[in-house]
Design a protein around this motif. Structure first.
Motif, PDB file in Angstrom:
ATOM      1  N   ALA A  12       0.807  -1.220   0.000  1.00 20.75           N
ATOM      2  CA  ALA A  12       0.000   0.000   0.000  1.00 20.75           C
ATOM      3  C   ALA A  12       0.843   1.275   0.000  1.00 20.75           C
ATOM      4  O   ALA A  12       0.296   2.369  -0.129  1.00 20.75           O
ATOM      5  CB  ALA A  12      -0.930   0.012   1.218  1.00 20.75           C
ATOM      6  N   ILE A  13       2.157   1.159   0.106  1.00 18.35           N
ATOM      7  CA  ILE A  13       3.011   2.350   0.158  1.00 18.35           C
ATOM      8  C   ILE A  13       2.920   3.128  -1.151  1.00 18.35           C
ATOM      9  O   ILE A  13       2.674   4.328  -1.158  1.00 18.35           O
ATOM     10  CB  ILE A  13       4.471   1.970   0.474  1.00 18.35           C
ATOM     11  CG1 ILE A  13       4.568   1.429   1.897  1.00 18.35           C
ATOM     12  CG2 ILE A  13       5.396   3.169   0.289  1.00 18.35           C
ATOM     13  CD1 ILE A  13       5.923   0.869   2.251  1.00 18.35           C
ATOM     14  N   ASP A  14       3.126   2.454  -2.266  1.00 19.10           N
ATOM     15  CA  ASP A  14       3.100   3.121  -3.574  1.00 19.10           C
ATOM     16  C   ASP A  14       2.286   2.262  -4.523  1.00 19.10           C
ATOM     17  O   ASP A  14       2.714   1.184  -4.905  1.00 19.10           O
ATOM     18  CB  ASP A  14       4.517   3.322  -4.109  1.00 19.10           C
ATOM     19  CG  ASP A  14       4.559   4.094  -5.418  1.00 19.10           C
ATOM     20  OD1 ASP A  14       3.480   4.459  -5.940  1.00 19.10           O
ATOM     21  OD2 ASP A  14       5.664   4.340  -5.919  1.00 19.10           O
ATOM     22  N   ARG A  15       1.129   2.749  -4.881  1.00 18.16           N
ATOM     23  CA  ARG A  15       0.227   1.996  -5.768  1.00 18.16           C
ATOM     24  C   ARG A  15       0.318   2.490  -7.206  1.00 18.16           C
ATOM     25  O   ARG A  15      -0.667   2.494  -7.932  1.00 18.16           O
ATOM     26  CB  ARG A  15      -1.205   2.103  -5.257  1.00 18.16           C
ATOM     27  CG  ARG A  15      -1.377   1.406  -3.927  1.00 18.16           C
ATOM     28  CD  ARG A  15      -2.806   1.427  -3.481  1.00 18.16           C
ATOM     29  NE  ARG A  15      -2.940   0.656  -2.263  1.00 18.16           N
ATOM     30  CZ  ARG A  15      -3.945   0.735  -1.452  1.00 18.16           C
ATOM     31  NH1 ARG A  15      -4.941   1.549  -1.713  1.00 18.16           N
ATOM     32  NH2 ARG A  15      -3.996   0.006  -0.364  1.00 18.16           N
ATOM     33  N   THR A  16       1.500   2.931  -7.605  1.00 21.02           N
ATOM     34  CA  THR A  16       1.690   3.388  -8.974  1.00 21.02           C
ATOM     35  C   THR A  16       2.727   2.509  -9.661  1.00 21.02           C
ATOM     36  O   THR A  16       3.582   1.903  -9.005  1.00 21.02           O
ATOM     37  CB  THR A  16       2.177   4.847  -9.023  1.00 21.02           C
ATOM     38  OG1 THR A  16       3.443   4.942  -8.364  1.00 21.02           O
ATOM     39  CG2 THR A  16       1.174   5.780  -8.377  1.00 21.02           C
ATOM     40  N   THR A  17       2.646   2.456 -10.978  1.00 18.56           N
ATOM     41  CA  THR A  17       3.651   1.771 -11.783  1.00 18.56           C
ATOM     42  C   THR A  17       3.958   2.641 -12.990  1.00 18.56           C
ATOM     43  O   THR A  17       3.133   3.446 -13.420  1.00 18.56           O
ATOM     44  CB  THR A  17       3.160   0.382 -12.262  1.00 18.56           C
ATOM     45  OG1 THR A  17       1.966   0.557 -13.016  1.00 18.56           O
ATOM     46  CG2 THR A  17       2.901  -0.553 -11.102  1.00 18.56           C
ATOM     47  N   GLY A  18       5.136   2.436 -13.530  1.00 23.79           N
ATOM     48  CA  GLY A  18       5.534   3.183 -14.721  1.00 23.79           C
ATOM     49  C   GLY A  18       6.037   4.563 -14.389  1.00 23.79           C
ATOM     50  O   GLY A  18       6.038   4.994 -13.233  1.00 23.79           O
ATOM     51  N   GLY A  19       6.489   5.258 -15.453  1.00 26.43           N
ATOM     52  CA  GLY A  19       7.005   6.602 -15.266  1.00 26.43           C
ATOM     53  C   GLY A  19       8.281   6.633 -14.464  1.00 26.43           C
ATOM     54  O   GLY A  19       8.493   7.542 -13.673  1.00 26.43           O
TER      55      GLY A  19
ATOM     56  N   PRO B 249      10.879  12.486 -17.651  1.00 25.59           N
ATOM     57  CA  PRO B 249      10.223  13.409 -16.724  1.00 25.59           C
ATOM     58  C   PRO B 249       9.121  12.748 -15.889  1.00 25.59           C
ATOM     59  O   PRO B 249       8.236  13.452 -15.393  1.00 25.59           O
ATOM     60  CB  PRO B 249       9.659  14.478 -17.635  1.00 25.59           C
ATOM     61  CG  PRO B 249       9.297  13.747 -18.881  1.00 25.59           C
ATOM     62  CD  PRO B 249      10.339  12.658 -19.009  1.00 25.59           C
ATOM     63  N   TYR B 250       9.176  11.430 -15.686  1.00 24.94           N
ATOM     64  CA  TYR B 250       8.271  10.707 -14.790  1.00 24.94           C
ATOM     65  C   TYR B 250       6.803  10.848 -15.192  1.00 24.94           C
ATOM     66  O   TYR B 250       5.929  11.077 -14.366  1.00 24.94           O
ATOM     67  CB  TYR B 250       8.476  11.126 -13.329  1.00 24.94           C
ATOM     68  CG  TYR B 250       9.929  11.124 -12.955  1.00 24.94           C
ATOM     69  CD1 TYR B 250      10.624   9.929 -12.835  1.00 24.94           C
ATOM     70  CD2 TYR B 250      10.629  12.305 -12.763  1.00 24.94           C
ATOM     71  CE1 TYR B 250      11.969   9.914 -12.521  1.00 24.94           C
ATOM     72  CE2 TYR B 250      11.972  12.303 -12.445  1.00 24.94           C
ATOM     73  CZ  TYR B 250      12.635  11.098 -12.326  1.00 24.94           C
ATOM     74  OH  TYR B 250      13.961  11.088 -12.023  1.00 24.94           O
ATOM     75  N   THR B 251       6.546  10.705 -16.466  1.00 27.12           N
ATOM     76  CA  THR B 251       5.176  10.750 -16.972  1.00 27.12           C
ATOM     77  C   THR B 251       4.783   9.348 -17.428  1.00 27.12           C
ATOM     78  O   THR B 251       5.617   8.458 -17.537  1.00 27.12           O
ATOM     79  CB  THR B 251       5.052  11.731 -18.154  1.00 27.12           C
ATOM     80  OG1 THR B 251       5.960  11.332 -19.180  1.00 27.12           O
ATOM     81  CG2 THR B 251       5.346  13.148 -17.718  1.00 27.12           C
ATOM     82  N   GLY B 252       3.505   9.169 -17.686  1.00 21.16           N
ATOM     83  CA  GLY B 252       3.007   7.892 -18.177  1.00 21.16           C
ATOM     84  C   GLY B 252       2.806   6.852 -17.095  1.00 21.16           C
ATOM     85  O   GLY B 252       2.620   5.675 -17.379  1.00 21.16           O
TER      86      GLY B 252
ATOM     87  N   ARG C 177      11.214  10.772  -8.720  1.00 21.91           N
ATOM     88  CA  ARG C 177       9.936  10.224  -9.196  1.00 21.91           C
ATOM     89  C   ARG C 177       8.846  10.432  -8.156  1.00 21.91           C
ATOM     90  O   ARG C 177       7.739  10.848  -8.454  1.00 21.91           O
ATOM     91  CB  ARG C 177      10.062   8.739  -9.526  1.00 21.91           C
ATOM     92  CG  ARG C 177       8.744   8.140 -10.004  1.00 21.91           C
ATOM     93  CD  ARG C 177       8.862   6.624 -10.204  1.00 21.91           C
ATOM     94  NE  ARG C 177       7.621   6.077 -10.706  1.00 21.91           N
ATOM     95  CZ  ARG C 177       6.600   5.718  -9.931  1.00 21.91           C
ATOM     96  NH1 ARG C 177       6.659   5.869  -8.615  1.00 21.91           N
ATOM     97  NH2 ARG C 177       5.498   5.222 -10.465  1.00 21.91           N
ATOM     98  N   ALA C 178       9.149  10.139  -6.882  1.00 23.57           N
ATOM     99  CA  ALA C 178       8.157  10.310  -5.821  1.00 23.57           C
ATOM    100  C   ALA C 178       7.735  11.766  -5.705  1.00 23.57           C
ATOM    101  O   ALA C 178       6.550  12.067  -5.512  1.00 23.57           O
ATOM    102  CB  ALA C 178       8.711   9.813  -4.487  1.00 23.57           C
ATOM    103  N   LEU C 179       8.697  12.680  -5.840  1.00 28.05           N
ATOM    104  CA  LEU C 179       8.369  14.102  -5.778  1.00 28.05           C
ATOM    105  C   LEU C 179       7.453  14.509  -6.926  1.00 28.05           C
ATOM    106  O   LEU C 179       6.527  15.299  -6.743  1.00 28.05           O
ATOM    107  CB  LEU C 179       9.644  14.943  -5.806  1.00 28.05           C
ATOM    108  CG  LEU C 179      10.549  14.827  -4.574  1.00 28.05           C
ATOM    109  CD1 LEU C 179      11.873  15.541  -4.813  1.00 28.05           C
ATOM    110  CD2 LEU C 179       9.857  15.348  -3.343  1.00 28.05           C
ATOM    111  N   SER C 180       7.688  13.938  -8.094  1.00 30.53           N
ATOM    112  CA  SER C 180       6.890  14.286  -9.266  1.00 30.53           C
ATOM    113  C   SER C 180       5.511  13.630  -9.249  1.00 30.53           C
ATOM    114  O   SER C 180       4.497  14.274  -9.492  1.00 30.53           O
ATOM    115  CB  SER C 180       7.646  13.871 -10.530  1.00 30.53           C
ATOM    116  OG  SER C 180       6.873  14.111 -11.670  1.00 30.53           O
TER     117      SER C 180
END
Length: 140
Positions: free
Chosen positions: A52-59, A63-66, A120-123
């Motif tokens: 549950a800490i980071d529920r993102t993938t990719g980027g 510039p940490y998009t997508g 990436r986390a900041l963005s």
């Protein structure tokens, strides 16, 4: 039966050694089973908390998009004197809004791990804005 002070009492025969050993083995087995069950439950809770800490993938490249998934919603977290805390089952994640460092507490014990926010986390998660919204002055 014997009479002690006018009352009738029953005297139990001494426990034979083989029965005592069986009872002891049964107690040890029960304790071992409970130990395995509790360890499994704690480990499963830890896995759920870490996921549950980071529920993102990719980027993952500037510039940490997508990226896909859900960015951290700091408004759902408790505000502390120094930042935010996401309370989990066994692992709490602490975000320090002054230093930009994340750390954790496992069953209430502060972990010696301190992790500076990545670019990436900041963005993706935008903790700067979340900290400003909670009346902090982020220095990271």
């Amino acid at each position: 039966m014997t009479a002690l002070g006018g009352r009738a009492t029953t005297v139990s025969p001494p426990l034979d050694r083989s029965r005592a050993k069986r009872l002891l083995r049964g107690g040890v087995t029960l304790a071992a089973v409970w130990g395995v069950v509790l360890t499994t439950v704690l480990f499963a809770a830890l896995v759920v908390d870490v996921a549950a800490i980071d529920r993102t993938t990719g980027g993952y490249e500037a510039p940490y998009t997508g990226w896909t998934g859900s960015a951290i919603d700091f408004s759902e977290q408790a505000v502390t004197d120094t930042g935010f805390v996401k309370v989990g089952y066994v692992l709490d994640i602490l975000t320090d809004c002054t230093t930009g460092v994340g750390t954790g507490e496992l069953l209430g014990v502060r972990l010696p791990i301190q992790n500076q926010f990545s670019d990436r986390a900041l963005s993706v998660h935008n903790p700067h804005q979340a900290c400003r919204d909670a009346a902090f002055d982020p220095k990271f």
